[in-house]
Enzyme design. Structure first.
Site, PDB file in Angstrom:
ATOM      1  N   GLU A 129      -8.150 -35.905  14.836  1.00 34.88           N
ATOM      2  CA  GLU A 129      -8.327 -34.380  15.150  1.00 34.88           C
ATOM      3  C   GLU A 129      -9.163 -34.002  16.153  1.00 34.88           C
ATOM      4  O   GLU A 129     -10.250 -34.837  16.597  1.00 34.88           O
ATOM      5  CB  GLU A 129      -8.822 -33.613  13.882  1.00 34.88           C
ATOM      6  CG  GLU A 129      -9.057 -32.022  13.959  1.00 34.88           C
ATOM      7  CD  GLU A 129      -9.334 -31.337  12.697  1.00 34.88           C
ATOM      8  OE1 GLU A 129      -9.862 -32.128  11.701  1.00 34.88           O
ATOM      9  OE2 GLU A 129      -9.173 -30.243  12.879  1.00 34.88           O
TER      10      GLU A 129
ATOM     11  N   CYS B 196      -8.087 -29.270   9.826  1.00 34.75           N
ATOM     12  CA  CYS B 196      -8.218 -27.645   9.703  1.00 34.75           C
ATOM     13  C   CYS B 196      -7.472 -27.244  10.925  1.00 34.75           C
ATOM     14  O   CYS B 196      -7.223 -26.184  11.205  1.00 34.75           O
ATOM     15  CB  CYS B 196      -9.567 -27.299   9.664  1.00 34.75           C
ATOM     16  SG  CYS B 196     -10.341 -27.572   8.025  1.00 34.75           S
TER      17      CYS B 196
ATOM     18  N   ASN C 225      -2.390 -28.357   5.664  1.00 34.32           N
ATOM     19  CA  ASN C 225      -3.538 -29.467   5.544  1.00 34.32           C
ATOM     20  C   ASN C 225      -4.548 -29.174   4.073  1.00 34.32           C
ATOM     21  O   ASN C 225      -3.661 -29.550   3.160  1.00 34.32           O
ATOM     22  CB  ASN C 225      -4.613 -29.039   6.743  1.00 34.32           C
ATOM     23  CG  ASN C 225      -5.793 -29.934   6.810  1.00 34.32           C
ATOM     24  OD1 ASN C 225      -5.682 -31.383   6.473  1.00 34.32           O
ATOM     25  ND2 ASN C 225      -6.645 -29.451   7.041  1.00 34.32           N
ATOM     26  N   GLU C 226      -5.634 -28.442   4.302  1.00 28.58           N
ATOM     27  CA  GLU C 226      -6.137 -28.298   3.160  1.00 28.58           C
ATOM     28  C   GLU C 226      -5.653 -27.030   2.290  1.00 28.58           C
ATOM     29  O   GLU C 226      -6.395 -26.173   2.055  1.00 28.58           O
ATOM     30  CB  GLU C 226      -7.519 -28.345   3.156  1.00 28.58           C
ATOM     31  CG  GLU C 226      -8.086 -29.912   3.567  1.00 28.58           C
ATOM     32  CD  GLU C 226      -9.525 -30.046   3.929  1.00 28.58           C
ATOM     33  OE1 GLU C 226     -10.270 -28.891   4.134  1.00 28.58           O
ATOM     34  OE2 GLU C 226     -10.073 -30.930   3.696  1.00 28.58           O
TER      35      GLU C 226
HETATM   36  O1  AHR Z   1     -12.525 -33.983   9.061  1.00 27.36           O
HETATM   37  C1  AHR Z   1     -12.842 -32.720   9.378  1.00 27.36           C
HETATM   38  C2  AHR Z   1     -12.395 -31.773   8.642  1.00 27.36           C
HETATM   39  O2  AHR Z   1     -12.535 -31.639   7.239  1.00 27.36           O
HETATM   40  C3  AHR Z   1     -10.943 -31.262   8.665  1.00 27.36           C
HETATM   41  O3  AHR Z   1     -10.525 -30.849   9.785  1.00 27.36           O
HETATM   42  C4  AHR Z   1     -10.452 -30.749   7.552  1.00 27.36           C
HETATM   43  O4  AHR Z   1      -9.244 -31.160   7.114  1.00 27.36           O
HETATM   44  C5  AHR Z   1     -11.734 -31.150   6.430  1.00 27.36           C
HETATM   45  O5  AHR Z   1     -12.189 -30.075   5.778  1.00 27.36           O
END
Ligand code: AHR
Length: 660
Positions: free
Chosen positions: A51, A247, A378-379
């Site tokens: 990321e 994220c 994602n989350e």
């Molecule tokens: O790894 C950092 C963040 O942690 C990521 O962007 C997210 O998916 C998680 O909350």
């Protein structure tokens, strides 16, 4: 793999049990039943999560040294220092062409009104620029003459004390926008260098996309990736690479979400946006953090190809970060999001006569990238996710039934959001669910059995983001041996359950020591150097020793998952014909442990033992001491199928033996 190799007996007792001193309260032997195969290990078992957080892409893996090269940051001159002599006759303007040039509207217009004048602009780089003595650097810019026939440009690399490290010249003489190139060889080394451009002749010159790259990038690709950092990833031998997050996929709001189509094609046509980590943490603001997308989806696929890793793109599913704006696209407006998913498969795999396949070929890769899986969101959590997932899954599977989908089960692998989603996704027969845990070290040790009792009819598991978070530590200090050791203990549980856990990745991956937002991380770097954390070596030891099939390893007929602070797993590698045993001792005391190998004709006579250990749970690596804690390899002779090991306090061992 960085590893100190010591070929001798060391910290380990080997031989027949009879020849070993037996302590009064000796633990039961560990028994490896080599012919009792439990499950194949998925080739994707250990992968990497990438990321753009902590300046992992711009300022990190993407080797561009110029920050805000196209003046598109929210403050168009951020990162640039404009100097003109007192009483000078000239100026610099930022011209904004407006919505007609939506993708790259701004450029700089430099006016010098007489030949004795000099206007200089200096770029500070990403917390400086990393420049190495003797290395060649490629300078380029887009430019045209607005007034005058030609303009003269002096290009200099200076160190932090303004000492010259390299100099070259360019004449700009085109009335139309076109690229100009020059190269320089550095005469010195600096981590905090800068790039100075001086316009020395009467003229009005328009400039954009001002760029400086090391020539020596990964695979020597112009405008490519930082070689040392990619090498660190390659050394992990990852089974997959997940990108672009995290994220960042979701965006703070939908406008800020990651849109892959804006990240492919000519780099000057990739629309820059704010990086969500720019404003995420009030205590770690990074107002100069944007996404240039110089590292975009094509480059991610190429990287996966280079690493021999399966590409795993994660796509926005019409939901922005639920911790931030919680914006969702109404169901009736999901089409463009679904289109993006379908078009991505065409971009990755489609023939070169399809729209997106043609772009891939034009970018340099006519062969398909063999995309096999993608993530939907994602989350994400709640019923909103379930209804969107269903629509995505149907559309993708109708068209591409072979593509496996990774689905969210929320931001935590436990609690109400998870408890709601897990049965929902199970009922939907989701292919693979993505569990995330950023928890204290104790969680990882206590959860080594997490998957032992998972319903084998539920979706397969992707431990998609995890890391042990030690309380009371900040930044690089958080990437400690205590964290890594507990992750090693936990990973034995992932491996033991390879029938259901098919993928895993530590997160996040990369962090700039001067520009991080989130810790711990796997690899830390500055503008010239890098180091792997203890967690990096744990990941590497698991990944490089994953074998092909899990076999039974027990103590007193129990799996070894924390009894007496020991954790263990065993695999065989059918290709190299080796038995590989991993043992973790999380206690503060040394253990002498007998091991018996059964269900095998002959083994040895040499055993390779790789040990990662420190008596200090706070031990970390650093730029100054990158291998303070690193694996040590030892070769040991064994005389038979029973031997004894000394397991020092806080240690992780990988044993490799030839099988006959
Ligand atoms: O790894 C950092 C963040 O942690 C990521 O962007 C997210 O998916 C998680 O909350």
């Amino acid at each position: 793999m960085k590893m100190r190799k010591i070929v001798k007996y060391m910290g380990l007792v080997a031989g027949l049990l009879a020849s070993v001193h037996i302590k009064a309260q000796k633990a039961a032997p560990i028994v490896v039943q080599v012919n009792e195969i439990r499950a194949p290990v998925s080739p994707t078992m250990y992968g990497i999560f990438f990321e753009d957080i902590n300046f992992a892409a711009d300022g990190g893996l993407y080797a561009e040294l110029v920050k805000n090269r196209s003046f598109e940051f929210a403050e168009p001159l951020m990162g640039w220092d404009i100097r003109i002599r007192d009483n000078a006759d000239g100026n610099l303007l930022i011209i904004n062409r407006g919505p007609a040039y939506d993708v790259n509207p701004r450029f700089a217009r430099v006016t010098v009104n007489n030949d004795t004048e000099v206007l200089a602009i200096t770029n500070e780089g990403f917390r400086g620029m990393g420049i190495r003595k003797g290395e060649e650097y490629d300078f380029s810019l887009m430019a045209k003459m607005q007034d005058g026939k030609e303009s003269a440009l002096t290009i200099e690399i200076l160190d932090e004390n303004d000492q010259l490290l390299g100099k070259t010249y360019l004449t700009i003489n085109s009335m139309q926008w076109r690229p100009f190139h020059a190269s320089l060889v550095a005469s010195g080394t600096s981590k905090k260098a800068k790039l100075k451009l001086s316009f020395t002749k009467k003229a009005v010159t328009d400039v954009d996309m001002i760029s400086l790259f090391p020539k020596n990038t990964w695979m020597g690709r112009p405008g490519g990736l930082r070689k040392d950092l990619v090498q660190m990833l390659a050394d992990l031998k990852p089974g997959f690479i997940r990108f672009p997050g995290g994220c960042i996929v979701e965006g703070r709001d939908l406008a800020n979400r990651y849109q892959w189509k804006n990240t492919v094609g000519d780099i000057s046509n990739r629309k820059l946006i704010m990086n969500r980590w720019n404003v995420e943490f009030k205590n770690r603001p990074a107002k100069d953090y944007f996404q240039s997308f110089g590292l975009g989806f094509y480059e991610y696929f190429l990287l996966a190809d280079d690493l021999g890793a399966e590409p795993l793109p994660i796509l926005n599913c019409g939901m922005a970060c639920q911790y931030n704006s919680a914006e969702v696209a109404p169901l009736e407006t999901l089409d463009p999001y679904i289109r993006d998913a379908l078009d991505l498969v065409e971009f990755a795999n489609g023939p070169v006569d399809t729209h997106w396949g043609k772009l891939r070929a034009a970018m340099g890769h006519p062969a398909p990238f063999h995309l096999k899986m993608m993530g939907v969101g994602n989350e994400q959590w709640g019923p909103q996710y379930v209804e969107r997932y269903k629509i995505f899954a149907k559309a993708i599977h109708d068209r591409y039934p072979e593509i496996k989908l990774i689905s969210s089960v929320g931001p935590h692998a436990g609690g109400a959001l998870f408890d709601y989603l897990l049965p929902e996704m199970t009922a939907l027969k989701a292919d693979i669910i993505d569990e995330h845990y950023y928890m204290p070290p104790s969680f990882f040790q206590d959860n080594a059995r997490r998957y032992d009792h998972y319903d084998r009819n539920s979706p397969k598991i992707f431990a998609g983001e995890y890391a042990a978070h030690v309380k009371g530590k900040e930044g690089p200090e958080k990437s400690s041996w205590q964290a890594a050791l507990s992750e090693a203990a936990f990973m034995t549980g992932l491996e033991r359950n390879a029938d259901i856990v098919v993928m895993s990745s530590y997160a996040p991956l990369l962090a700039h020591v001067d520009a991080w937002q989130w810790a711990p991380d796997l690899v830390w770097f500055d503008n010239l150097q890098h180091y792997g954390t203890p967690s990096y070596y744990v990941q590497q030891l698991f990944s490089n020793n994953k074998g092909t099939d899990v076999v039974s390893i027990q103590q007193a007929k129990q799996v070894i998952a924390g009894q007496d602070s020991l954790y263990a797993t065993a695999v065989i590698d059918k290709v190299s014909k080796e038995l590989i045993i991993k043992i973790v001792n999380t206690s503060s005391s040394e253990k002498q442990q007998d091991i018996a190998l059964e269900g095998i004709r002959k083994i040895g006579p040499d055993m390779k033992v790789v040990t990662l250990r420190s008596g200090d749970l706070d031990a970390v690596n650093s730029i100054q001491s990158p291998e303070n804690l690193a694996p040590v390899e030892t070769l040991v002779k064994i005389n038979g199928k029973k031997f004894s090991l000394v397991l020092p306090p806080y240690s992780f061992h990988v044993l490799r033996l030839n099988m006959y």
